[in-house]
Design an enzyme around this catalytic site. Structure first.
Site, short mmCIF file in Angstrom:
data_model
loop_
_atom_site.label_atom_id
_atom_site.label_comp_id
_atom_site.label_asym_id
_atom_site.label_seq_id
_atom_site.Cartn_x
_atom_site.Cartn_y
_atom_site.Cartn_z
N ASP A 265 -88.06 -29.27 31.14
CA ASP A 265 -88.66 -28.06 30.59
C ASP A 265 -88.53 -28.11 29.07
O ASP A 265 -87.44 -28.36 28.54
CB ASP A 265 -87.95 -26.82 31.14
CG ASP A 265 -88.71 -25.54 30.82
OD1 ASP A 265 -89.56 -25.15 31.63
OD2 ASP A 265 -88.45 -24.96 29.75
N ASN B 234 -95.38 -21.83 20.00
CA ASN B 234 -96.69 -21.18 20.02
C ASN B 234 -96.75 -20.00 19.05
O ASN B 234 -97.74 -19.81 18.34
CB ASN B 234 -97.00 -20.68 21.44
CG ASN B 234 -97.51 -21.79 22.35
OD1 ASN B 234 -98.10 -22.75 21.88
ND2 ASN B 234 -97.28 -21.65 23.64
N ASP C 121 -100.05 -27.12 22.23
CA ASP C 121 -100.78 -28.09 23.07
C ASP C 121 -100.40 -29.52 22.70
O ASP C 121 -100.27 -30.39 23.57
CB ASP C 121 -102.28 -27.90 22.91
CG ASP C 121 -102.78 -26.63 23.60
OD1 ASP C 121 -102.00 -26.02 24.36
OD2 ASP C 121 -103.94 -26.26 23.36
N GLU D 151 -94.78 -25.23 30.61
CA GLU D 151 -94.09 -26.25 29.83
C GLU D 151 -93.07 -27.01 30.68
O GLU D 151 -92.11 -27.58 30.17
CB GLU D 151 -93.37 -25.60 28.63
CG GLU D 151 -92.31 -24.58 28.98
CD GLU D 151 -92.83 -23.15 29.08
OE1 GLU D 151 -91.99 -22.24 29.02
OE2 GLU D 151 -94.05 -22.94 29.21
#
Length: 403
Positions: free
Chosen positions: A262, A270, A279, A305
């Site tokens: 993770d 973000n 991304d 993620e």
């Protein structure tokens, strides 16, 4: 109407239907040349059968016979072009077209020989056999031949080549192929020849349709199971493939481990740098997994993620080393779009399948280990206790040192 005439009419209809079938596939797969060439090949086959049917109407059939020969040989060349495009082999257009011209000229001149001459019959049939064996060589040389249907196709191509090569001898045994071209369709040989052509032409067409449909379904399945951003399997695709990999490892009696990762503090990436940067982080980590994974490993993006990779033939200690190597390399890597001093990290949970466990149990334990890694401060690897709870960190460390 003779039996050969009847079969010839059937062949015209069948060739037309097969050409339409390949054209339908070509329209669905507009970017692929293979079905277009196959459709063209069977369209030429339909023209050939129509010419054969019309030969008795000509007083001088010599040029018509040569045209019929060239059209059917052209059909086999188009079929080989379709094979080459399907199997990723460069089509040998130049030698095949040169062969077409040379053999058409030869067929024109051998008609001066006695009609029942074995040489004359062989000049007409052997070029077809050569084209079938060229098709066999195309499939054989391809790196994409790996399934049972591909092997069956090669066998049918070989058998078809043999039947063309044997036709002069069949004709000789059956009393020839008629006193003249107009009498051909009344001969016993014509009935046998047209019947063999129907069987092999239909068999090759059905095999190619099955192969094209197989590949189309595989591509559709792959697209439905693939995550667009990471180009790894999505959760559904990963679960299906991983379950199969686990079953295979169990049957072979080899260990199998699961690593779940993770990305740490991904939301803050973000929020701080934008979704485009987020991304790129996902793409970079997915690239790490693709490069690190062996051919028999199964990797996927199973959440926003969150990633997972199943490692058949790998025990817990080796899986932990795999996770540690990935964690260390990723944490040292700069990410495009992020400040030079900013590094992204990931947390990892590792578990090995134990006897009597199902894949869902393995996933649950690896997920628990990942939860422990996050609680331990992130950017680390934790392994799962076994179902009996007897695994210890010391024991795992000792096992890792022996790998």
């Amino acid at each position: 109407m003779s039996g050969a005439n009847f079969i010839l009419l059937i062949n015209v209809s069948v060739a037309g239907l097969l050409a339409a079938s390949f054209m339908a596939v070509a329209l669905h797969e507009a970017g692929r040349a293979s079905p277009r060439w196959l459709a063209f090949g069977y369209l030429l086959g339909m023209v050939y059968f129509a010419i054969e049917f019309s030969i008795p109407a000509f007083d001088n059939a010599r040029p018509v016979v040569v045209v019929a020969f060239a059209v059917f040989l052209g059909a086999t060349i188009a079929f080989n072009g379709g094979l080459a495009h399907k199997y990723g082999v460069a089509p040998p257009w130049t030698p095949m077209l040169f062969f077409l011209v040379a053999t058409s000229v030869a067929v024109y001149f051998v008609q001066d020989l006695p009609r029942q001459s074995l040489v004359r019959m062989m000049a007409y049939q052997l070029p077809y056999a050569v084209m079938q064996f060229i098709g066999l060589a195309i499939v054989w040389s391809s790196k994409q031949r790996h399934a049972r249907l591909d092997r069956i196709l090669m066998a049918v191509l070989a058998a078809s080549g043999v039947q063309f090569a044997s036709k002069p001898f069949i004709a000789h045994a059956l009393g020839g192929w008629g006193a003249n071209p107009q009498a051909y369709l009344q001969s016993s040989y014509a009935l046998v020849s047209q019947s063999l052509g129907t069987v092999f032409g239909l068999a090759l067409a059905l095999l190619m349709l099955a192969i094209l449909v197989r590949d189309l379904l595989a591509e559709v399945t792959s697209k439905s199971e693939t995550d667009t951003l990471s180009r790894l399997l999505n959760r559904g695709g990963f679960t299906r493939r991983a379950e199969l990999a686990v079953l295979g490892a169990v049957r072979q009696g080899v260990p199998v481990a699961l690593v779940i990762a993770d990305l740490d503090h991904f939301k803050s990436v973000n929020d701080s740098f934008g979704h485009a940067s987020g991304d790129r982080v996902i793409e970079t980590f997915a690239g790490f997994l693709r490069e690190a994974a062996a051919g028999h490993h199964v990797s996927g993006r199973i959440g926003g993620e969150e990633f997972a990779i199943i490692l058949p033939g790998t025990n817990l200690a080796a899986a932990r080393l795999f996770a540690e190597g990935t964690r260390s390399a990723f944490s040292a890597l700069p990410i495009d779009g992020l400040p030079a001093d900013n590094r992204c990290t990931a947390s990892f949970g590792v578990a090995e399948l134990h006897p009597s466990e199902a894949f869902a149990d393995l996933m649950r334990r690896a997920d628990q280990a990942l939860y422990q890694a996050k609680n331990a401060g992130r950017d680390c690897v934790r392994v799962s206790a076994g179902p009996d709870g007897n695994w210890s960190s010391a024991g795992i460390e000792a096992e890792a040192r022996r790998v």
